[in-house]
Design an enzyme around this catalytic site. Structure first.
Site, PDB file in Angstrom:
ATOM      1  N   ASP A  44      25.872  34.266  25.290  1.00  0.00           N
ATOM      2  CA  ASP A  44      25.688  34.402  26.725  1.00  0.00           C
ATOM      3  C   ASP A  44      24.227  34.850  26.911  1.00  0.00           C
ATOM      4  O   ASP A  44      23.598  35.336  25.964  1.00  0.00           O
ATOM      5  CB  ASP A  44      26.669  35.474  27.239  1.00  0.00           C
ATOM      6  N   LEU A  45      23.686  34.660  28.102  1.00  0.00           N
ATOM      7  CA  LEU A  45      22.268  35.005  28.323  1.00  0.00           C
ATOM      8  C   LEU A  45      22.106  36.373  29.004  1.00  0.00           C
ATOM      9  O   LEU A  45      21.587  37.324  28.413  1.00  0.00           O
ATOM     10  CB  LEU A  45      21.606  33.911  29.165  1.00  0.00           C
ATOM     11  N   ASP A  46      22.588  36.443  30.266  1.00  0.00           N
ATOM     12  CA  ASP A  46      22.410  37.676  31.053  1.00  0.00           C
ATOM     13  C   ASP A  46      23.247  38.812  30.460  1.00  0.00           C
ATOM     14  O   ASP A  46      24.469  38.709  30.382  1.00  0.00           O
ATOM     15  CB  ASP A  46      22.851  37.415  32.506  1.00  0.00           C
ATOM     16  N   THR A  49      19.038  40.772  32.989  1.00  0.00           N
ATOM     17  CA  THR A  49      18.617  40.278  34.292  1.00  0.00           C
ATOM     18  C   THR A  49      19.440  40.876  35.430  1.00  0.00           C
ATOM     19  O   THR A  49      19.161  40.600  36.600  1.00  0.00           O
ATOM     20  CB  THR A  49      18.761  38.739  34.335  1.00  0.00           C
ATOM     21  N   LYS A 101      29.011  40.785  37.153  1.00  0.00           N
ATOM     22  CA  LYS A 101      28.654  40.391  35.783  1.00  0.00           C
ATOM     23  C   LYS A 101      29.436  39.164  35.339  1.00  0.00           C
ATOM     24  O   LYS A 101      30.668  39.166  35.371  1.00  0.00           O
ATOM     25  CB  LYS A 101      28.976  41.536  34.812  1.00  0.00           C
ATOM     26  N   SER A 127      25.828  29.985  29.163  1.00  0.00           N
ATOM     27  CA  SER A 127      25.625  30.879  30.313  1.00  0.00           C
ATOM     28  C   SER A 127      26.061  30.239  31.624  1.00  0.00           C
ATOM     29  O   SER A 127      25.917  29.040  31.815  1.00  0.00           O
ATOM     30  CB  SER A 127      24.134  31.235  30.400  1.00  0.00           C
ATOM     31  N   ALA A 128      26.533  31.077  32.537  1.00  0.00           N
ATOM     32  CA  ALA A 128      26.910  30.608  33.882  1.00  0.00           C
ATOM     33  C   ALA A 128      25.685  30.359  34.751  1.00  0.00           C
ATOM     34  O   ALA A 128      25.784  29.716  35.797  1.00  0.00           O
ATOM     35  CB  ALA A 128      27.805  31.650  34.548  1.00  0.00           C
ATOM     36  N   LYS A 172      33.727  30.983  33.819  1.00  0.00           N
ATOM     37  CA  LYS A 172      34.427  31.889  32.901  1.00  0.00           C
ATOM     38  C   LYS A 172      35.425  32.696  33.743  1.00  0.00           C
ATOM     39  O   LYS A 172      35.077  33.050  34.870  1.00  0.00           O
ATOM     40  CB  LYS A 172      33.438  32.839  32.228  1.00  0.00           C
ATOM     41  N   GLU A 200      29.223  38.088  24.098  1.00  0.00           N
ATOM     42  CA  GLU A 200      29.441  38.234  25.544  1.00  0.00           C
ATOM     43  C   GLU A 200      29.441  39.687  25.999  1.00  0.00           C
ATOM     44  O   GLU A 200      29.984  40.548  25.319  1.00  0.00           O
ATOM     45  CB  GLU A 200      30.807  37.663  25.893  1.00  0.00           C
ATOM     46  N   ASP A 201      28.885  39.927  27.195  1.00  0.00           N
ATOM     47  CA  ASP A 201      28.915  41.290  27.752  1.00  0.00           C
ATOM     48  C   ASP A 201      29.910  41.429  28.910  1.00  0.00           C
ATOM     49  O   ASP A 201      30.146  42.538  29.367  1.00  0.00           O
ATOM     50  CB  ASP A 201      27.520  41.700  28.264  1.00  0.00           C
TER      51      ASP A 201
HETATM   52  C1  BG6 Z   1      25.615  35.046  34.989  1.00  0.00           C
HETATM   53  C2  BG6 Z   1      25.361  36.430  35.543  1.00  0.00           C
HETATM   54  O1  BG6 Z   1      25.052  34.929  33.734  1.00  0.00           O
HETATM   55  O2  BG6 Z   1      25.038  34.058  35.849  1.00  0.00           O
HETATM   56  C3  BG6 Z   1      25.871  36.532  36.971  1.00  0.00           C
HETATM   57  O3  BG6 Z   1      26.012  37.389  34.738  1.00  0.00           O
HETATM   58  C4  BG6 Z   1      25.253  35.417  37.820  1.00  0.00           C
HETATM   59  O4  BG6 Z   1      25.566  37.797  37.505  1.00  0.00           O
HETATM   60  C5  BG6 Z   1      25.540  34.058  37.177  1.00  0.00           C
HETATM   61  O5  BG6 Z   1      25.780  35.451  39.137  1.00  0.00           O
HETATM   62  C6  BG6 Z   1      24.911  32.894  37.949  1.00  0.00           C
HETATM   63  O6  BG6 Z   1      23.528  32.987  37.879  1.00  0.00           O
HETATM   64  P1  BG6 Z   1      22.517  32.110  38.702  1.00  0.00           P
HETATM   65  O7  BG6 Z   1      21.198  32.384  38.045  1.00  0.00           O
HETATM   66  O8  BG6 Z   1      22.933  30.684  38.556  1.00  0.00           O
HETATM   67  O9  BG6 Z   1      22.587  32.563  40.126  1.00  0.00           O
HETATM   68 MG    MG Z   2      26.497  38.148  30.708  1.00  0.00          MG
END
Ligand code: BG6
Ligand code: MG
Length: 216
Positions: free
Chosen positions: A10-12, A18, A46, A115-116, A146, A170-171
């Site tokens: 996962d990224l964030d 972030t 999150k 990542s989402a 997810k 994953e966090d």
């Molecule tokens: C996830 C974050 O990685 O991405 C969420 O944990 C965030 O907080 C989601 O809402 C979507 O991100 P983005 O950059 O597409 O708005």
């Molecule tokens: Mg995350």
């Protein structure tokens, strides 16, 4: 002993933190709409998609909007967020993250991002990590959020590896669930009392090693 063939990150909250930028942008939006948004409430977002995050915030403020208004609000928030991540530097990579991804690669383990976020590429470019992933699956490539395992299953597919041979990092609770739903092993980044379903929980990737992967 398990033969781990791929690690999906996962990224964030795993590679970079972030959450603080998401928080600042959502708070600014909430304030413009006439209510406050706290750091505790930010925890609810999150791993949650942008659209769903907005719905949670509007719910907190007791505000109702049309679909067209929601789209405009999400775009407004994203413009502020993109402005902040556009100034990110490689020193914002979380401790040990780059080193562990590289160690996996050195050991012949494939690596993917799962990542989402639709802003994943911007962030990876800013922190100079694009080339450390064999596959990059982000919010632009998936339709199910997810805890649906789609993002991780697509990662495994692009890597040519079966889910059982993958470990996800994953966090978020929803992310840990997504990995389990996909039939993968999962290492939680955070607190063991929160990420209860994970095979192992560490405070950050600085605690990880290739040897620990074999023990999962
Ligand atoms: C996830 C974050 O990685 O991405 C969420 O944990 C965030 O907080 C989601 O809402 C979507 O991100 P983005 O950059 O597409 O708005
Ligand atoms: Mg995350």
């Amino acid at each position: 002993m398990n033969q781990i063939k791929a690690c999906i990150f996962d990224l964030d909250g795993v590679i970079v933190d972030t959450a603080v930028y998401h928080y600042k942008a959502w708070k600014r939006l909430a304030n413009e709409l006439g209510f406050d948004f706290t750091e505790e409430q930010n925890e609810l977002l999150k791993g949650v998609s942008r659209v769903r995050s907005l719905e949670i915030i509007l719910n907190i403020g007791g505000v109702t909007k049309t679909d067209a208004e929601k789209e405009e609000l999400a775009t407004r928030k994203n413009t502020w967020y993109v402005d902040m991540i556009g100034r990110m530097k490689p020193d914002e990579i979380l401790p040990g993250a780059k080193e562990f991804v590289q160690a996996c690669r050195d050991a012949g383990i494939k690596t993917a991002l799962g990542s989402a976020s639709k802003n994943s590429m911007t962030i990876l470019e800013k922190i100079n990590m694009v080339n450390l992933f064999d596959a990059i699956i982000d919010g632009n490539k998936v339709s199910k959020a997810k805890p649906d395992p789609e993002v991780f299953l697509k990662g495994a597919e692009e890597l040519g590896v079966t889910p059982a041979d993958c470990v996800v990092f994953e966090d978020a609770i929803a992310g840990v669930e997504a990995a389990i739903n996909g039939g993968m092993k999962v290492v939680g980044i955070g607190s063991p009392t929160v990420l209860t379903g994970a095979n192992l929980v560490v405070s950050g990737l600085s605690e990880m090693s290739v040897v620990k992967l074999e023990e999962l």
